[in-house]
Write an enzyme that holds these catalytic residues in place. Structure first.
Site, PDB file in Angstrom:
ATOM      1  N   SER A  66       0.839  -1.201   0.000  1.00  0.00           N
ATOM      2  CA  SER A  66       0.000   0.000   0.000  1.00  0.00           C
ATOM      3  C   SER A  66       0.869   1.244   0.000  1.00  0.00           C
ATOM      4  CB  SER A  66      -0.904   0.021   1.240  1.00  0.00           C
ATOM      5  OG  SER A  66      -0.161   0.345   2.403  1.00  0.00           O
ATOM      6  N   ASP A  67       0.358   2.323  -0.593  1.00  0.00           N
ATOM      7  CA  ASP A  67       1.000   3.607  -0.366  1.00  0.00           C
ATOM      8  C   ASP A  67       0.842   3.928   1.123  1.00  0.00           C
ATOM      9  OD1 ASP A  67       2.313   5.984  -0.702  1.00  0.00           O
ATOM     10  OD2 ASP A  67       1.111   6.644  -2.403  1.00  0.00           O
ATOM     11  N   TRP A  68       1.686   4.800   1.628  1.00  0.00           N
ATOM     12  CA  TRP A  68       1.757   5.018   3.076  1.00  0.00           C
ATOM     13  C   TRP A  68       0.447   5.616   3.589  1.00  0.00           C
ATOM     14  CZ3 TRP A  68       5.126   2.247   1.357  1.00  0.00           C
ATOM     15  CH2 TRP A  68       6.295   1.885   2.026  1.00  0.00           C
TER      16      TRP A  68
END
Length: 815
Positions: A227-229
């Protein structure tokens, strides 16, 4: 190196792991590491941000080699060079003790004002795809992983955390997904980062159609989805859709929540095992199962510095060169005026999470002085104007004896005799602490930070200093508190969690040494994130514009370095216009009136308007060219290096003349990609709109012509190139495909599309033959009714030229 999705080693580990242990590897432990398993001897996996370089786990950590921005890399059209850059990044990743590089970014330039365009490569899916796969191959040749991002539709920053990018399937398949597809199929990319946004409804990280049906089942991806942060919004939905690793940690949506979901029947234990398998498989392939992350350090390799300098020059695009004003010939030049806000301090990278601390930075003014002053040429400077959206970052050149001290307890900072718990230094003053800088594992804890130095102003007068910070911070000069933002409310910096810029002015004397201290007192705010930006600017007590005009009038040549900076082009926001910020257009207009020769250097990450184009002699677009920008720029200006960059994006005349202008940025939480496949040159060429400069365009000092071309089957074009000049030259021969019969085609069917190119070096006075191999997908198109790929059929015109608008030969074939 194991490459199968199931290895005996990983399966044996999974067999020994409890459900709780399998769940534990599906989320990070902190910002850059996964959770280790001491019982089974599974180390943590470290990842590192990019793509401006490989930063490591600290924003103020060991310096990194700063490569040109991705748009500049694509502007080289040189795939061998891209591979070299990737290999350099692989070595950098090893130096930072990390296994996964969070790059490259392969979203497309849908609009020229996208805040992270500089991180992306091109408006064209093929140029992006082939550049990306060479980049990935280079990085992964070192046994580490690339994490290609952001899947998918994260093409601007407007409401990026929640916006629903609504893109029809054909446009998705042919345009926005294509670079990801090729990196999976041709480069075996080991990991993919999902985007923040929704895609046709579900969040990207929750889209089973995207992650499982398309990327895994159709393309054969056997790596890990990350996932993106803070970009995961669910527990059961994300796991079931195929999202393997939630970042960062500690987990927000997994852990006990995921265990409960298994026990409740919302997620099967087999699905958890599959997700854990993908994470462990990534660790095995990168060697992370064999050893914990290594120490973080800096590299000083002369060969890599030379590669960065070549890469910086290779991406520079010569757009105009009237009367052959370039290359500069030192003979006859007595005085050169170096003007513009980016001349003394260039912008070598954009803003946001891609930022690194360079091992060094070569700026244009210094590089020109170093090269020309030994020849007896006077190099004089005036900024002419400033483009500060905020105060510029405190300049290390005004400091010495910089210390960075950290304290476990903020109360220690009130004790003059307290010994810091960690001591070091820093060369940057935009700091982001994504976890405890002292390395404590407890979440959301307090710490104190103190930066101290000796500050020496280079000019007398009223200096401006500023702070932006998440926690309370203050500036102390010669023992006196001059700025304290403790009572300033949050909002406006650091993703909305920080205090907006607060400015103080104080009179200082030139060349006098001052004690300069900045203190931060971080207390828990719930996210574990903290940050600090220290700004500083000397007094401007004179007419900058008038000074620049006077200097230009008495000089033999004026080089005006204009552009943007990392406040204007950054993660987190889009630009509102393509106009140069501040009074740069006025500066160019006025200097051009009095200058004998006017050369404009544009130091920006994305297209800008050029209303003064007909008034100047030469225009060179450098992009954000990385840490070697200054020396590389001088190499090109003096002709030591032939300009060989070509535009990877279209340069519009004005914002209204761009494909997505009607639809950007989105409304009511939705971004509708109603332009379909008509972005960039595909739109300009289809509707007949004239750009400022077309896609693929670029000049050289040598005059290299395409004198002949012929087709050889459906996927090859043979060409002859002639160099009529007395110096070696470079030409990028481009081939575009045009489907002749337009009956029944949809409104967004492009008039032509890039299907291949060849970058050819042609010696002085010589003719060479060159082959352009067309891409295997040159005639592929998505059939909406059949929901599958098909091929063009019928008569096709192959259009051979040197840009999307400069054609030399038209070849007829049938497919």
């Amino acid at each position: 190196m194991p490459s199968a999705s199931r290895s005996s080693r990983v399966e044996a580990l999974l067999d020994q792991m409890t459900l709780e242990e399998q769940v534990s590897v599906l989320a990070g432990s902190n910002m850059w590491n996964t959770v280790p398993n001491e019982r089974l001897g599974i180390p943590k996996l470290r990842v590192s941000d990019g793509p401006a370089g490989v930063r490591g786990s600290r924003f103020d950590g060991p310096a990194s080699m700063n490569i040109p921005c991705s748009t500049a890399i694509a502007a080289s059209w040189d795939m061998a060079l891209v591979r070299e850059i990737g290999e350099l990044l692989g070595r950098e990743l090893e130096a930072k003790g990390a296994r996964v590089h969070l790059a490259p970014t392969v979203n497309l330039h849908r609009t020229p004002v996208g805040g992270r365009n500089f991180e992306c490569m091109s408006e064209d899916p093929l140029l992006t795809a082939l550049t990306a796969l060479e980049y990935v191959k280079g990085v992964q040749s070192h046994g580490v992983a690339s994490c290609i991002k952001h899947l998918v539709g994260n093409d601007t920053e407007f409401e990026r955390m929640t916006i629903d990018s609504q893109i029809d399937e054909r446009t998705l398949r042919e345009m926005y997904l294509y670079p990801f597809e090729r990196s999976v199929k041709d480069a075996d990319v080991m990991s993919i980062m999902t985007s923040y946004n929704r895609i046709n409804g579900p969040y990207a990280a929750d889209s089973e159609w995207l992650l499982q049906s398309v990327v895994r089942d159709e393309w054969g991806f056997d790596g890990a989805f990350i996932s993106d942060w803070y970009g995961l919004h669910s527990t059961a939905e994300g796991v079931n859709a195929g999202l393997d690793l939630e970042m960062p940690g500690p987990t927000l949506h997994r852990g006990q929540k995921l265990i409960d979901a298994v026990n409740n029947g919302d997620v099967s234990a087999d699905v958890v095992r599959t997700r854990a398998r993908n994470v462990l498989h990534l660790m095995e392939r990168t060697g992370a199962l064999d050893a914990p992350p290594g120490p973080e350090g800096s590299r000083d390799d002369a060969q890599d510095h030379a590669t960065l300098r070549r890469a910086s020059a290779a991406g520079m695009v010569l757009l105009q060169n009237n009367n052959a004003v370039l290359p500069l010939v030192p003979t006859g030049i007595k005085t050169i005026a170096v003007l513009g806000p980016n001349a003394s301090t260039a912008t070598v990278m954009g803003g946001g999470s891609a930022h690194v601390t360079p091992t060094r930075v070569s700026h244009p003014l210094d590089a020109l002085m170093n090269r020309l002053q030994p020849l007896g040429i006077s190099v004089e400077h005036s900024a002419g104007c400033n483009i500060n959206k905020k105060l510029p970052e405190l300049d290390i050149r005004n400091l010495r004896d910089v210390h960075m001290d950290y304290f476990n307890d903020v109360e220690q900072m009130d004790n003059p005799s307290a010994v810091p718990d960690m001591a070091g230094t820093t060369g940057v003053f935009r700091l982001l602490w994504t976890g405890d800088p002292l390395g404590r594992r407890e979440p959301n804890i307090s710490f104190g930070a103190r930066m101290s130095a000796v500050f020496t102003p280079h000019v007398s007068g009223e200096w401006s200093f500023s702070l932006e910070s998440v926690a309370a911070s203050r500036i102390i000069i010669d023992g006196a508190i001059v700025l304290d933002n403790a009572d300033v409310p949050s909002g406006g910096s650091f993703f909305g969690m920080g205090k907006p810029e607060t400015i103080i002015k104080i009179a200082l004397e030139a060349e006098r040494e001052y004690s300069f201290v900045v203190e931060v007192r971080h207390t828990p705010i719930g996210s574990g994130l903290s940050g600090l930006t220290i700004g500083a600017m000397g007094p401007i007590d004179h007419d900058q514009l008038g000074e620049a005009i006077d200097l230009a009038a008495r000089s033999d040549v004026s080089v005006i370095v204009v552009g943007t900076n990392d406040d204007w082009e950054s993660e987190g926001w889009d630009r509102e216009t393509i106009d140069l910020p501040g009074k740069q257009d006025i500066l160019i207009h006025e200097v051009a009136k009095v200058s004998k020769r006017t050369i404009v250097v544009i130091n920006a990450g994305s297209p800008v308007a050029m209303p003064w184009l007909n008034e100047v002699d030469a225009v060179l677009f450098t992009w954000f060219a990385g840490q070697e920008m200054g020396d590389a720029l001088v190499d090109v200006l003096l002709g030591d290096v032939e300009p060989s960059g070509r535009l990877p994006v279209t340069m519009p005349r004005r914002m209204e003349d761009t494909p997505a202008a009607e639809h950007h940025p989105g409304r009511n939480g939705v971004a509708k990609y109603l332009e379909g496949r008509l972005i960039g040159y595909r739109w300009y060429d289809t509707i007949g709109r004239e750009p400022q400069f077309p896609f693929g365009f670029g000049l050289g000092y040598a005059d290299v012509l395409v004198t002949d071309a012929a087709s050889s089957g459906t996927h090859m074009v043979t060409t002859t190139l002639q160099n009529t000049s007395q110096r070696d030259g470079v030409q990028v021969v481009q081939v575009y495909a045009h489907l002749v019969n337009r009956d029944g085609l949809s409104n967004d069917e492009p008039f032509q599309r890039l299907v291949g190119w060849s970058r050819v070096v042609v010696p002085a006075g010589a003719s060479v033959n060159a082959v352009v191999k067309l891409d295997r997908d040159a005639y592929r198109t998505w059939d909406i009714e059949a929901s599958s790929w098909t091929q063009w059929s019928g008569d096709v015109e192959l259009r051979v030229g040197t840009s999307s608008r400069h054609m030399t030969h038209f070849l007829s074939i049938s497919v």
